[in-house]
Design a protein around this motif. Structure first.
Motif, PDB file in Angstrom:
ATOM      1  N   LYS A   1       0.832  -1.197   0.000  1.00 22.74           N
ATOM      2  CA  LYS A   1       0.000   0.000   0.000  1.00 22.74           C
ATOM      3  C   LYS A   1       0.868   1.249   0.000  1.00 22.74           C
ATOM      4  CE  LYS A   1      -4.191  -1.804   2.223  1.00 22.74           C
ATOM      5  NZ  LYS A   1      -5.174  -1.615   3.318  1.00 22.74           N
ATOM      6  N   THR A  36      -5.366   6.418  -0.257  1.00 26.19           N
ATOM      7  CA  THR A  36      -4.639   5.154  -0.114  1.00 26.19           C
ATOM      8  C   THR A  36      -4.640   4.439  -1.464  1.00 26.19           C
ATOM      9  OG1 THR A  36      -5.328   4.945   2.184  1.00 26.19           O
ATOM     10  CG2 THR A  36      -4.493   2.961   1.104  1.00 26.19           C
ATOM     11  N   GLU A  53      -3.637   0.862  -3.471  1.00 27.61           N
ATOM     12  CA  GLU A  53      -3.246  -0.546  -3.399  1.00 27.61           C
ATOM     13  C   GLU A  53      -2.136  -0.802  -4.424  1.00 27.61           C
ATOM     14  OE1 GLU A  53      -5.803  -1.530  -0.349  1.00 27.61           O
ATOM     15  OE2 GLU A  53      -4.280  -2.783  -1.330  1.00 27.61           O
TER      16      GLU A  53
END
Length: 892
Positions: A48, A66, A68
Motif C-alpha cells: 500500500k 490510499t 493498493e
C-alpha cells in the motif's frame, strides 16, 4: 560459511521498501488553497501507498488517499491537498508498506496564511566563497520580500552559538536589503545566514560556511585513540597517536601521560604504546606532539579500568573445520586462563544438535587449562560453546558447521618459520580459468576449508607483507578431503617508491606531471613527502600519509619544461623523504610540438583530494595545478554535479579550496579550467547524533515505562540499542524519536543507555532510574500509602509513598485525651518509594476500655481511617515515661 551468510542476508531483505519520495510542495500558501500531492515508492512486494497530512505538533497522521500496490516493485499516487481554513503549519508525508517493511518519506511543511497577514515571502543571501585567507574581508549581502516587513539581520556562528552581525529596521516595506563586511584574523570556520521578520512571521536562508585559513606555519594536529576504552586489570590498553600529523612540518616527538596526572610517562619518537593496566582507574590520558618548528598540539581520550570479581579469559578458541563431509570429526578447543591470584570455578558447555558435553573444573590461581571436544556431524548444525564464571557468561560463540556432499579442500598457510598465518586470503579458481569461485581468509590456526564440486582447481594464497603463492591443478574428489599446504615468504618492512608513470615524449613549454605510487610494508602509518628535481626546476613538495601495509598515489608537476638543445633525453629524479628514504631516476624526451596555442590556455589540470575518507559534513581539501598558465587562471569546482566554488590559481598554476558534503557515501569532485577537466572521488562515512534522552526519574516495581532517545539524526537509518545495566535488551532500526517499552522487576538504581550505531560511528547517552518497591502490605488502603499495627500500649503507623510524586502525610489520633499519649511524628514528607514509621505510646490516666480515631491525611484528603481500642488495667504509678519506652524499644 560466507556463502550461507550471504544467502541469509538476501532472504532477510526480501519484501523491503527501498525508497519513498514526495513531490516538492509550496513552502507557504493562502488558507483554503489546494495543491497537488504526489508520492511514489520502489521496493519488493509493495502492498500500500498512503498520502498523509497532519497539523504540526500532532502525533497522528490523517490520510488523504490510499493506493493498493498489489505486490508490484513500483507504486505511485496523487491527489489534491485538503482545504485548510486556519492559519497554521501542516506537515505532508508519503508512507509505503511491503509484506515485511514500512517506511515514509521526508516530511514537507506548508504554512497557511491569511492574505492580509504580515508575512515574509522570501529571504536570500549572496553566494559566499567556501574559503578565505585569514585577514581577508568578505561582504555578506541579504534581501527579503513580503508584507510590512519589520526587520532583517545578518547572523554569524563562531563555534557553537549564533550572534547578530548586523540588523536593520525595514519600516514596514515590502522589500528590504542589508549588507555587512566581515574579517577574521585567525584560522576558523564561520557560518553566516540572513533572517527577516514581519509581524509573527519569520524566515531565513540556508547557512553558508567560510573557512578562514592562516598562511603562517600551522601547528601539528594531535590525535589519540585508546583501545579498548573499557577494560579490566591485567588487560593491555593501546595508546595510539599514529593518526597525528604535521600540517606544515614533520612531527619529531610524542609525549604520553597515560594516567592524566600531568606527568609524561613516555617521551620520544614512538607514537604507539601498549600498557598493561595494574589498578582500577577512570581517567583521561593526554598525548602531546611536537613538530620540527617546535609547534605543539595535544589530544585526550578517556578510558576505564575495573577490578573484575571473576577474572577469567578465553584464548585460542579454534574449530578444526567449519565445512566438512559426513563421517569426518570436528574438534573445538579453547584455553581458559585464570588472571587472579585465587582459584576460580568455571563451567563449560558444548552443544551441536543432539550431541553435547558439560564440564565443570577449578582453574588454579594464575593457571591455565585446555578444553576440547570432538563430534561427528551427520548434517548441518550450529556448534554452541559457552564459558560461565560465577553465574555470568564470559564467552559464547555460535559456529555454523556445514556438512557437504561434495569434496572438501583443506588449506593450511604458514610462514617460512612454520608459524600459522591468520588472515591470509585463499582464492580458488577452476584450473586455467580467471573467474573467482570462492575466496576465504584463514583462521588463527592458519587453516581454511572449501566445499567444492569434484574437479581440478588453481589455488592462490596471499597476505599483506608476504609474497603470494599459487598451486595449480589441485584435485578434489567427491566425499573426500584433499589437503594442501602453503609457505609464504615475508616481504621486508620498508617504505619505497613502487611505481612512476608519466607521458613520454612531452612538449616543450608544457607542465610535466609525474604520478608516483608509494608503498608502505611497515606495521604503522608513515607521513611522507615526495619531491621532483631536474628538467630545470624543483617541484613543490607533496606531503601525505601512507597507512600500514598499503599504498598511496600522488602527483608532482614540473612547470614549463624546456627542450635541451642537444635533443637528448633529459633526466629527472623523484625523491621520497621520511625516516625511510628512497629515490628513482627516469628519463623523458622533450620535443618541440607544432602549432602555437594561447599561452594562457590551460593545457592540463591535476587534482588531489585530502583526505579521501572522512565524515559527512567535514571539510575536504581540493588542490592541484593548472598546466600551461603563467598568471592566475580561474578554476571551477563542482561537487556531485553542483557548482560549489570558483578560485584563482597562483602564478605557478597552483590552486586550493575546501568543499564539504552532507551526503554519506561516494562523492565526486570535478575541477575545470578552460576545456580541461579532472574528476576524483572521496568517501564520506555517515555520522550519528542523539539530541537528548527522555526517561522517568523513578518508577515502581513491575510498572511499564518508556526510555527514549530523542532527535536521533544520521544520513542513513541507524541501529538503535537499549541497554539495561550494560546488557542489550532491545534494538530497532529507526531515527528521530526512538522509544522502547521497559518493565523492570528488580528494585534498585538501574542505568539505561541508548546507543545509535552507523558503520563504525556510535553515539551514546545514559540515565539512572530508581525502581521503588510496590509495597504489597498497603494494597487494601486508599491511595496505597499506610498500614497500621497496634500492640500493647503502642500503635505503629507505617507510611509508604507508592505515588510517582512527593507526598506529605498528616497523622492524627482523636477522641483520646492529649496528655494520655505521646507521638513521634505529626507530619511526614516522603519521596516516591520512601517509607517511615510513626509511633504512638499510651499512658492512660484512668483504668477501663477506651477508643480513639486514627486518621492519615494527604493533601487534605483522608487516605486511611481506623478506630483503635485502648484498654488500661495497670495503676498509674506503674506507667513508664515515653523516653523509657522508646529506649526499651531500641534495646529489643
Amino acid at each position: 560459511m560466507l556463502l550461507i551468510f550471504t544467502l541469509f542476508l538476501v532472504s532477510f531483505a526480501a519484501g523491503e521498501v527501498s525508497s519513498v519520495s514526495i513531490n516538492e510542495l509550496p513552502a507557504d500558501t493562502k488558507v483554503e488553497n489546494t495543491f497537488e500531492v504526489e508520492g511514489s515508492a520502489t521496493g519488493d512486494n509493495l502492498q500500500k501507498l498512503y498520502l498523509r497530512y497532519r497539523q504540526k505538533g500532532e502525533t497522528s497522521w490523517r490520510t488523504i488517499s490510499t493506493q493498493e500496490c498489489e505486490g508490484e516493485i513500483a507504486c505511485s499516487d496523487s491527489d489534491k491537498s485538503p482545504v485548510i481554513e486556519e492559519t497554521s503549519t501542516y506537515e505532508y508525508s508519503v508512507a509505503a508498506t511491503s509484506d515485511s517493511d514500512w517506511t515514509r518519506s521526508d516530511i514537507k511543511e506548508v504554512t497557511y496564511y491569511e492574505e492580509s497577514d504580515d508575512r515574509v515571502d522570501s529571504v536570500s543571501m549572496n553566494n559566499l566563497p567556501s574559503s578565505k585567507r585569514a585577514g581577508d574581508t568578505v561582504e555578506i549581502k541579504g534581501s527579503a520580500t513580503g508584507e510590512e516587513l519589520d526587520s532583517i539581520e545578518i547572523r554569524k556562528k563562531e563555534g557553537f552559538s549564533w550572534s547578530t552581525l548586523k540588523s536593520k529596521d525595514c519600516e514596514q516595506e515590502i522589500a528590504c536589503s542589508i549588507s555587512e563586511y566581515y574579517t577574521s584574523n585567525v584560522e576558523r570556520d564561520v557560518e553566516f545566514k540572513v533572517r527577516a521578520e514581519a509581524g509573527g512571521d519569520s524566515d531565513g536562508t540556508d547557512s553558508q560556511i567560510i573557512s578562514f585559513y592562516e598562511t603562517d606555519p600551522k601547528s601539528p594536529e594531535a590525535n589519540l585513540e585508546i583501545s579498548p576504552s573499557e577494560g579490566e586489570i591485567g588487560d593491555i590498553f593501546t595508546f595510539d597517536a599514529s593518526g597525528s600529523f604535521g600540517r606544515d612540518a614533520e612531527i619529531v616527538e610524542y609525549k604520553f601521560d597515560f594516567t592524566g596526572d600531568g606527568n609524561w610517562e613516555e617521551e620520544g619518537s614512538e607514537n604507539i604504546w601498549n600498557v598493561e593496566a595494574d589498578r582500577e582507574i577512570s581517567t583521561t590520558a593526554v598525548v602531546k606532539v611536537v613538530d620540527v618548528n617546535g609547534l605543539t598540539d595535544t589530544d585526550t581520550a578517556s578510558y576505564t579500568v575495573t577490578d573484575p570479581e571473576c577474572d577469567l579469559s578465553v584464548e585460542n578458541f579454534e574449530v578444526s573445520d567449519t565445512r566438512t563431509v559426513t563421517g569426518e570429526e570436528v574438534t573445538v578447543s579453547l584455553d581458559v586462563v585464570n588472571n587472579m591470584d585465587t582459584e576460580q570455578d568455571v563451567d563449560l558447555s558444548f552443544e551441536a544438535g543432539d550431541e553435547s558435553q558439560d564440564i565443570s573444573q577449578v582453574i588454579p590461581a594464575e593457571g591455565e587449562e585446555l578444553f576440547d571436544w570432538s563430534f561427528e556431524p551427520e548434517e548441518d548444525v550450529d556448534l554452541e560453546t559457552e564459558v560461565v564464571c560465577e553465574g555470568d557468561s564470559i564467552f559464547f560463540d555460535t559456529t555454523p558447521i556445514t556438512v557437504e556432499d561434495k569434496g572438501l579442500l583443506s588449506v593450511n598457510v604458514e610462514d617460512e618459520n612454520e608459524n600459522a598465518l591468520e588472515g591470509a586470503t585463499v582464492e580458488v579458481r577452476l584450473s586455467g580459468e580467471d573467474d573467482l569461485i570462492e575466496e576465504r581468509d584463514t583462521g588463527g590456526d592458519g587453516k581454511v576449508s572449501f566445499s567444492l564440486d569434484p574437479g581440478t582447481y588453481d589455488v592462490e594464497a596471499s597476505k599483506t607483507g608476504y609474497r603470494p603463492e599459487i598451486q595449480e591443478e589441485v584435485e578434489v574428489e567427491l566425499d573426500r578431503e584433499s589437503e594442501i599446504d602453503f609457505t609464504l615468504e615475508s616481504i621486508p618492512e620498508e617504505l619505497r617508491i613502487d611505481d612512476v608513470t608519466y607521458r613520454d615524449p612531452v612538449c616543450s613549454g608544457e607542465d610535466f606531471e609525474v604520478s608516483v605510487t608509494v608503498e608502505n610494508t611497515m606495521d604503522r602509518s608513515q607521513n611522507v613527502r615526495i619531491q621532483g628535481e631536474g628538467l630545470g626546476a624543483i617541484t613543490r613538495g607533496t606531503r601525505f600519509t601512507v597507512p600500514s601495509h598499503d599504498s598511496r598515489t600522488r602527483s608532482v608537476v614540473f612547470p614549463n619544461i624546456q627542450r635541451d638543445v642537444s635533443g637528448a633525453e633529459q633526466t629527472f629524479e623523484i625523491t621520497l623523504e621520511n625516516s625511510e628514504t628512497d629515490s628513482v631516476e627516469r628519463e623523458v624526451e622533450v620535443v618541440d610540438c607544432p602549432g602555437v596555442v594561447d599561452p594562457q590556455a590551460a593545457r592540463g589540470i591535476t587534482l588531489d583530494i585530502s583526505p579521501r575518507e572522512t565524515e559527512a559534513g567535514q571539510p575536504v581539501k581540493v588542490a592541484g595545478y593548472v598546466q600551461g598558465v603563467r598568471r592566475g587562471k580561474e578554476v571551477k569546482i563542482n561537487l556531485n554535479g553542483n557548482h560549489v566554488d570558483t578560485v584563482d590559481t597562483a602564478p605557478d598554476g597552483y590552486y586550493e579550496a575546501f568543499v564539504r558534503s552532507e551526503f554519506a557515501g561516494q562523492n565526486e569532485v570535478t575541477v575545470s579550467a578552460d576545456s580541461q577537466r579532472r574528476t576524483r572521488t572521496f568517501t564520506a562515512s555517515p555520522t550519528v547524533e542523539i539530541g537528548y534522552m527522555k526517561t522517568p526519574r523513578a518508577v515502581f516495581q513491575g510498572e511499564q515505562f518508556e526510555v527514549c532517545g530523542m532527535d536521533i539524526e544520521s544520513q542513513v537509518t541507524p541501529r538503535v540499542y537499549l541497554e539495561e545495566d550494560g546488557e542489550i535488551i532491545d534494538s530497532k532500526n529507526e531515527r528521530g524519536d526512538v522509544c522502547f517499552n521497559v518493565t523492570t522487576h528488580e528494585t534498585s538504581k538501574h542505568r539505561y543507555q541508548v546507543s545509535a550505531e552507523v558503520d563504525s560511528e556510535t553515539a551514546t547517552m545514559s540515565k539512572d532510574i530508581d525502581v521503588h518497591r510496590a509495597d504489597q502490605e498497603a494494597v487494601n488502603f486508599p491511595d496505597r500509602v499506610a498500614t497500621v499495627r497496634s500492640g500493647s500500649g503502642m500503635v505503629r503507623v507505617t507510611l509508604y509513598n507508592s505515588n510517582p510524586e512527593s507526598r506529605t502525610y498528616d497523622v492524627e489520633l482523636r477522641q483520646v485525651p492529649r496528655d494520655w499519649f505521646s507521638q513521634t511524628e505529626k507530619q511526614v514528607t516522603l519521596q516516591p518509594g520512601e517509607e517511615q514509621e510513626v509511633f504512638f505510646y499510651f499512658t492512660p490516666k484512668d483504668q477501663g476500655d477506651f477508643q480513639g480515631d486514627l486518621e492519615v491525611q494527604s493533601d487534605g484528603q483522608s487516605v486511611h481511617f481506623e478506630r483503635i481500642d485502648i484498654s488500661s488495667t495497670r495503676p498509674v504509678h506503674n506507667q513508664r515515661t515515653f523516653l523509657d519506652r522508646l529506649l526499651s524499644l531500641f534495646r529489643l
